[in-house]
Design an enzyme around this catalytic site. Structure first.
Site, PDB file in Angstrom:
ATOM      1  N   HIS A 187       0.767  -1.251   0.000  1.00 34.29           N
ATOM      2  CA  HIS A 187       0.000   0.000   0.000  1.00 34.29           C
ATOM      3  C   HIS A 187       0.799   1.303   0.000  1.00 34.29           C
ATOM      4  CE1 HIS A 187      -3.314  -2.658   1.183  1.00 34.29           C
ATOM      5  NE2 HIS A 187      -2.725  -2.934   2.326  1.00 34.29           N
ATOM      6  N   ASP A 240       3.894  -8.278   0.853  1.00 35.83           N
ATOM      7  CA  ASP A 240       4.490  -9.197   1.833  1.00 35.83           C
ATOM      8  C   ASP A 240       3.558 -10.342   2.190  1.00 35.83           C
ATOM      9  OD1 ASP A 240       4.219  -6.900   4.708  1.00 35.83           O
ATOM     10  OD2 ASP A 240       2.770  -7.498   3.191  1.00 35.83           O
TER      11      ASP A 240
HETATM   12  O1  LIG Z   1      -1.223  -3.341   5.133  1.00 39.00           O
HETATM   13  C1  LIG Z   1      -0.924  -4.525   5.237  1.00 39.00           C
HETATM   14  C2  LIG Z   1      -1.766  -5.560   4.595  1.00 39.00           C
HETATM   15  O2  LIG Z   1      -2.939  -5.004   3.980  1.00 39.00           O
HETATM   16  C3  LIG Z   1       0.270  -4.908   6.063  1.00 39.00           C
HETATM   17  O3  LIG Z   1       0.378  -6.311   6.200  1.00 39.00           O
HETATM   18  C4  LIG Z   1       1.524  -4.343   5.425  1.00 39.00           C
HETATM   19  O4  LIG Z   1       1.797  -5.098   4.241  1.00 39.00           O
HETATM   20  C5  LIG Z   1       2.703  -4.293   6.399  1.00 39.00           C
HETATM   21  O5  LIG Z   1       3.185  -5.547   6.642  1.00 39.00           O
HETATM   22  P1  LIG Z   1       4.277  -5.858   7.818  1.00 39.00           P
HETATM   23  O6  LIG Z   1       5.329  -4.793   7.777  1.00 39.00           O
HETATM   24  O7  LIG Z   1       3.536  -5.878   9.100  1.00 39.00           O
HETATM   25  O8  LIG Z   1       4.823  -7.195   7.441  1.00 39.00           O
END
Ligand SMILES: O=C(CO)[C@@H](O)[C@H](O)COP(=O)(O)O
Ligand SMILES: Nc1ncnc2c1ncn2[C@@H]1O[C@H](COP(=O)(O)OP(=O)(O)O)[C@@H](O)[C@H]1O
Length: 461
Positions: free
Chosen positions: A72, A221
């Site tokens: 995002h 991720d």
């Molecule tokens: O916003 C989301 C999923 O929609 C989060 O899962 C981000 O992708 C951040 O991931 P991490 O840094 O917690 O792994």
């Protein structure tokens, strides 16, 4: 032996794994921290990637590399390829008002769920573009193209601005059901249509590095974690990193007008219904800080208190909350009495409160028809013995925990190997053994949390 590398450029750090392309056996790892904050100069991600690659022994003997990244984030590039302003991250909530505007302007949450599979909240890129147009018009005018964190790093490696369906599905202007961008939604947000990355097929390479290493499409991720774990329909993953996520792989797209479940795409051509909380591992960081202990002692304390912490309930909205959509909320502790005012009770309430937020997310997934034959627990906070032992009590079902690992980076490495092999499905690496944690369910705990979670203050103005 052919080696491939995978990257997890996540909120708090960049992790790199180097693995055997055929078996997935990990040969080397490396890590480097990211700056704190909800807006970050993308150059910091590139610097951390270079450090993490060096720490993992470099890429000289690596045939392919894939980038998994936090979803995002809004990366704005000028016509000459300069970063226009620091990227607003998934956990930045300043565009919450913009999200409300956009939802209303398109005709309500159902219209967004139908258009792009999700109802945008502050996390979504499209809301950040609207915020930019309203609050930084000069920066908006200089924005020739917009991309995501993993796109930016792939672009820096290959010179090609590309993306994949998984990460694109978190923008709010790409439709997982149609597999197409929605330029009308870009224009609704920004007032014009900027250039966006070219979409790659799941195993399609993005290009090569200057030294000739093949670079795969990359992905978000959570999509990479699904690849790294090799999950199938019937598996549900609970990931406890900076974000808390509950997700599954599905054969058909999802469109939840309530906004609780985001109807994302995965990295293989299927779909990834997902619930995300702003608060997960850092709830335990905060509890440890409050008690002046480390994670091991916090875990011991939590396990020394009874289930339900004798009525002490912690609502974990320390950074506001995304699901439920409470961007201005703060955390709270309820039910404090003389007999439960102890470090052990607070530690237990922090673990239980964090997990209850994810348990609510699991229930939202189930309401969308997702099957949960197995629940797998990963992420930094899953390293906590208390989290592993308390999770079955909160979820009311067993949880399966793989060995501590970087499954996002491993999934990106799977994608890199897939781009090399060009087979119809990703390589099937030997999966790690899973440890099962079981415990008696304790429904009163979830009932207590449900009673507490709406009684919170908004942040101090
Ligand atoms: O916003 C989301 C999923 O929609 C989060 O899962 C981000 O992708 C951040 O991931 P991490 O840094 O917690 O792994
Ligand atoms: N043993 C542990 N117990 C609880 N939390 C932990 C433990 N080890 C690491 N963490 C926390 O996990 C988080 C990092 O997890 P990670 O999944 O790498 O996050 P992200 O991918 O979002 O950057 C940090 O907040 C860290 O404090």
């Amino acid at each position: 032996m052919t080696l491939v590398a995978g990257v997890d450029s996540s909120t708090q750090s960049c992790k790199v794994v180097v693995a055997d392309a055929e078996t997935g056996e990990i040969a080397r790892v490396g890590q480097a921290p990211h700056p704190d904050g909800t807006e970050v100069d993308p150059a910091a991600w590139q610097a951390a990637l270079e450090k993490a690659i060096a720490a993992a022994g470099g890429l000289d003997d690596v045939a392919a590399l894939g980038i998994g990244g936090q979803q995002h984030g809004m990366v704005c590039l000028s016509a000459d390829g300069e970063v226009v302003r620091p990227a607003l991250l998934w956990n930045d909530t300043r565009s919450a008002g913009a999200a409300d505007e956009l939802v209303a302007e398109l005709g309500g949450p159902g219209a967004w769920a139908e258009a792009v599979g999700s109802v945008p909240v502050a996390s979504f890129t499209v809301t950040k573009l609207r915020w930019l147009a309203r609050h930084e018009p000069e920066a908006a005018a200089r924005t020739a193209s917009v991309c995501l964190p993993h796109d930016y790093l792939t672009w820096k490696l290959t010179g090609e601005l590309t993306t994949d369906r998984g990460d694109a599905s978190g923008t709010g202007y790409w439709s997982p059901a149609d597999g197409e961008y929605r330029p009308d939604l870009l224009e609704l947000a920004l007032g014009r249509v900027p250039a966006v990355p070219r979409l790659l097929a799941p195993a399609e390479p993005a290009g090569r590095t200057a030294s000739g290493v093949l670079v795969s499409a990359g992905t978000g991720d959570n999509m990479a974690a699904a690849l790294g774990l090799g999950i199938r329909p019937g598996d549900v993953v609970v990931s406890l990193g900076t974000s808390g996520t509950v997700f599954a792989v599905a054969e058909s797209s999802c469109a939840d007008p309530s906004g609780e479940v985001a109807g994302f795409a995965d990295a293989t051509g299927r779909f990834l219904p997902l619930v995300c909380t702003l608060n997960a591992a850092r709830v335990l960081d905060a509890a440890a800080r409050l008690l002046g202990v480390g994670h091991e002692e916090l875990s011991r304390l939590a396990l020394s208190a009874p289930p339900g912490a004798d009525g002490l309930a912690l609502v974990p909205y320390l950074e506001g909350e995304r699901t439920p959509n409470r961007p201005d909320a703060t955390g709270a502790v309820h039910g404090l009495r003389l007999d439960n005012a102890t470090p052990a009770h607070l530690a237990r309430a922090a673990v239980e409160g964090m997990l209850c937020g994810l348990a609510d997310g699991l229930e939202s997934l189930l309401r969308q028809g997702v099957r949960a034959d197995r629940v797998l627990l990963i992420g930094g906070a899953a390293r906590s013995d208390a989290v592993r032992r308390i999770a079955p009590t909160v979820f009311g079902r067993p949880v399966l925990v793989p060995p501590a690992g970087e499954y996002v980076a491993e999934g990106a490495a799977v994608q890199a190997a897939w781009s090399l092999s060009e087979t119809s499905e990703p390589p099937c690496w030997e999966r790690p053994g899973l440890t099962t944690y079981e415990a008696d369910p304790y429904p009163a705990l979830r009932e207590r949390y449900a009673e507490a979670r709406d009684h919170v203050l908004n942040r101090w103005v």
